[in-house]
Design a protein around this motif. Structure first.
Motif, PDB file in Angstrom:
ATOM      1  N   GLU A 166       0.861  -1.181   0.000  1.00  0.00           N
ATOM      2  CA  GLU A 166       0.000   0.000   0.000  1.00  0.00           C
ATOM      3  C   GLU A 166       0.889   1.220   0.000  1.00  0.00           C
ATOM      4  N   PRO A 167       0.299   2.387  -0.229  1.00  0.00           N
ATOM      5  CA  PRO A 167       1.116   3.611  -0.278  1.00  0.00           C
ATOM      6  C   PRO A 167       1.904   3.812   1.016  1.00  0.00           C
ATOM      7  N   PRO A 168       3.046   4.495   0.898  1.00  0.00           N
ATOM      8  CA  PRO A 168       3.857   4.757   2.091  1.00  0.00           C
ATOM      9  C   PRO A 168       3.161   5.720   3.046  1.00  0.00           C
ATOM     10  N   LYS A 169       3.638   5.738   4.265  1.00  0.00           N
ATOM     11  CA  LYS A 169       3.128   6.699   5.249  1.00  0.00           C
ATOM     12  C   LYS A 169       3.658   8.087   4.883  1.00  0.00           C
ATOM     13  N   ALA A 170       2.844   9.090   5.136  1.00  0.00           N
ATOM     14  CA  ALA A 170       3.254  10.474   4.912  1.00  0.00           C
ATOM     15  C   ALA A 170       3.026  11.229   6.211  1.00  0.00           C
ATOM     16  N   TRP A 224      -2.789   1.403  -5.759  1.00  0.00           N
ATOM     17  CA  TRP A 224      -1.372   1.083  -5.608  1.00  0.00           C
ATOM     18  C   TRP A 224      -1.055  -0.143  -6.435  1.00  0.00           C
ATOM     19  N   HIS A 225       0.007  -0.044  -7.234  1.00  0.00           N
ATOM     20  CA  HIS A 225       0.371  -1.105  -8.162  1.00  0.00           C
ATOM     21  C   HIS A 225       1.738  -1.659  -7.769  1.00  0.00           C
ATOM     22  N   SER A 226       1.730  -2.877  -7.265  1.00  0.00           N
ATOM     23  CA  SER A 226       2.943  -3.491  -6.753  1.00  0.00           C
ATOM     24  C   SER A 226       3.064  -4.909  -7.292  1.00  0.00           C
ATOM     25  N   LYS A 227       4.237  -5.245  -7.789  1.00  0.00           N
ATOM     26  CA  LYS A 227       4.530  -6.610  -8.269  1.00  0.00           C
ATOM     27  C   LYS A 227       3.498  -7.095  -9.272  1.00  0.00           C
ATOM     28  N   GLY A 228       3.123  -6.233 -10.202  1.00  0.00           N
ATOM     29  CA  GLY A 228       2.195  -6.615 -11.250  1.00  0.00           C
ATOM     30  C   GLY A 228       0.735  -6.676 -10.823  1.00  0.00           C
ATOM     31  N   GLU A 229       0.444  -6.390  -9.567  1.00  0.00           N
ATOM     32  CA  GLU A 229      -0.934  -6.404  -9.088  1.00  0.00           C
ATOM     33  C   GLU A 229      -1.314  -5.010  -8.603  1.00  0.00           C
ATOM     34  N   GLY A 230      -2.585  -4.710  -8.696  1.00  0.00           N
ATOM     35  CA  GLY A 230      -3.050  -3.411  -8.232  1.00  0.00           C
ATOM     36  C   GLY A 230      -4.168  -3.554  -7.228  1.00  0.00           C
ATOM     37  N   ILE A 231      -4.218  -2.627  -6.309  1.00  0.00           N
ATOM     38  CA  ILE A 231      -5.297  -2.598  -5.326  1.00  0.00           C
ATOM     39  C   ILE A 231      -5.744  -1.150  -5.168  1.00  0.00           C
ATOM     40  N   CYS A 232      -7.042  -0.978  -5.096  1.00  0.00           N
ATOM     41  CA  CYS A 232      -7.591   0.357  -4.886  1.00  0.00           C
ATOM     42  C   CYS A 232      -8.470   0.338  -3.644  1.00  0.00           C
ATOM     43  N   ALA A 233      -8.442   1.403  -2.899  1.00  0.00           N
ATOM     44  CA  ALA A 233      -9.284   1.551  -1.716  1.00  0.00           C
ATOM     45  C   ALA A 233      -9.952   2.918  -1.792  1.00  0.00           C
ATOM     46  N   ASP A 234     -11.204   2.945  -1.463  1.00  0.00           N
ATOM     47  CA  ASP A 234     -11.971   4.179  -1.520  1.00  0.00           C
ATOM     48  C   ASP A 234     -12.429   4.523  -0.111  1.00  0.00           C
ATOM     49  N   ASP A 267       4.366   7.097 -14.305  1.00  0.00           N
ATOM     50  CA  ASP A 267       5.459   6.379 -14.955  1.00  0.00           C
ATOM     51  C   ASP A 267       6.261   7.360 -15.802  1.00  0.00           C
ATOM     52  N   GLU A 268       7.569   7.322 -15.655  1.00  0.00           N
ATOM     53  CA  GLU A 268       8.408   8.273 -16.383  1.00  0.00           C
ATOM     54  C   GLU A 268       8.755   7.782 -17.780  1.00  0.00           C
ATOM     55  N   LYS A 269       8.491   6.499 -18.079  1.00  0.00           N
ATOM     56  CA  LYS A 269       8.794   5.945 -19.398  1.00  0.00           C
ATOM     57  C   LYS A 269       7.575   5.932 -20.305  1.00  0.00           C
ATOM     58  N   GLN A 270       6.401   5.769 -19.712  1.00  0.00           N
ATOM     59  CA  GLN A 270       5.167   5.686 -20.483  1.00  0.00           C
ATOM     60  C   GLN A 270       4.260   6.862 -20.128  1.00  0.00           C
ATOM     61  N   GLU A 271       3.916   7.637 -21.126  1.00  0.00           N
ATOM     62  CA  GLU A 271       3.075   8.802 -20.898  1.00  0.00           C
ATOM     63  C   GLU A 271       1.671   8.380 -20.447  1.00  0.00           C
ATOM     64  N   ASN A 272       1.090   9.128 -19.521  1.00  0.00           N
ATOM     65  CA  ASN A 272      -0.263   8.907 -19.010  1.00  0.00           C
ATOM     66  C   ASN A 272      -0.464   7.553 -18.338  1.00  0.00           C
ATOM     67  N   VAL A 273       0.588   7.001 -17.748  1.00  0.00           N
ATOM     68  CA  VAL A 273       0.477   5.745 -17.026  1.00  0.00           C
ATOM     69  C   VAL A 273       0.820   5.998 -15.558  1.00  0.00           C
ATOM     70  N   SER A 274      -0.101   5.594 -14.693  1.00  0.00           N
ATOM     71  CA  SER A 274       0.091   5.792 -13.260  1.00  0.00           C
ATOM     72  C   SER A 274       0.560   4.495 -12.607  1.00  0.00           C
ATOM     73  N   ASN A 275       1.591   4.601 -11.776  1.00  0.00           N
ATOM     74  CA  ASN A 275       2.041   3.463 -10.974  1.00  0.00           C
ATOM     75  C   ASN A 275       1.325   3.427  -9.628  1.00  0.00           C
ATOM     76  N   GLY A 276       0.737   4.532  -9.244  1.00  0.00           N
ATOM     77  CA  GLY A 276       0.021   4.587  -7.981  1.00  0.00           C
ATOM     78  C   GLY A 276      -0.343   6.015  -7.628  1.00  0.00           C
ATOM     79  N   ASP A 277      -1.316   6.138  -6.759  1.00  0.00           N
ATOM     80  CA  ASP A 277      -1.702   7.441  -6.247  1.00  0.00           C
ATOM     81  C   ASP A 277      -2.311   7.254  -4.870  1.00  0.00           C
ATOM     82  N   ALA A 278      -2.259   8.286  -4.080  1.00  0.00           N
ATOM     83  CA  ALA A 278      -2.808   8.225  -2.725  1.00  0.00           C
ATOM     84  C   ALA A 278      -3.193   9.623  -2.267  1.00  0.00           C
ATOM     85  N   VAL A 279      -4.219   9.669  -1.451  1.00  0.00           N
ATOM     86  CA  VAL A 279      -4.647  10.921  -0.838  1.00  0.00           C
ATOM     87  C   VAL A 279      -4.429  10.786   0.663  1.00  0.00           C
TER      88      VAL A 279
END
Length: 154
Positions: free
Chosen positions: A28-32, A50-60, A134-146
């Motif tokens: 999951e996302p790191p602590k801030a 959050w996208h880790s090891k080829g898998e993604g998880i989302c929480a709302d 993602d810095e290699k692929q435009e408009n691709v997100s590796n993860g986000d968190a609020v």
């Protein structure tokens, strides 16, 4: 359930942009934290994908104000500097901060991972949206968190 605009933007952005196969470390996302006058305070993790090891998880989660219900505001002085800290690499390459005061949401200008507390006394809720694009692929997100926190200007 009440949504805040930043949560909706982050979730929609992730769904539209997709995710990278490379992913990020951790399940999951790191602590801030936020730092005020050389003292650190935790934030509350809100919605994320959050996208880790080829898998993604989302929480709302609930919107910022509802998410922080019952949390004691951090006392600050008017104009005091508030800094964001995250012990994680890579650092997010997109950030957005929103302030909610008297049920009005406004964008906050952040420079060098910090901003100034308001000058007017009161209780202010904040939503700190982060994104690892993602810095290699435009408009691709590796993860986000609020992340959310509440302050009281004395």
């Amino acid at each position: 359930m009440k949504w805040n605009l930043l949560s909706i933007i982050v979730l929609l952005g992730t769904m539209i942009m997709g995710c990278s196969n490379d992913g990020l470390s951790g399940e999951e996302p790191p602590k801030a934290t936020i730092q005020i006058a050389n003292k650190s305070y935790p934030t509350t993790l809100g919605s994320y994908c959050w996208h880790s090891k080829g898998e993604g998880i989302c929480a709302d989660t609930a919107g910022t104000v509802d998410l922080l219900e019952g949390k004691k505001p951090i006392e600050v002085k008017a104009g005091e500097q508030i800094s964001f800290k995250m012990d994680y690499e890579p650092k997010p390459n997109e950030i957005h901060v929103s302030q909610i005061y008297n049920n009005k949401e406004t964008e906050v200008q952040v420079e060098n991972n910090r901003f100034s507390a308001p000058m007017e006394k009161g209780i202010y809720y904040y939503s700190y949206g982060t994104g690892w694009m993602d810095e290699k692929q435009e408009n691709v997100s590796n993860g986000d968190a609020v992340y959310a926190f509440v302050i009281e200007v004395k």
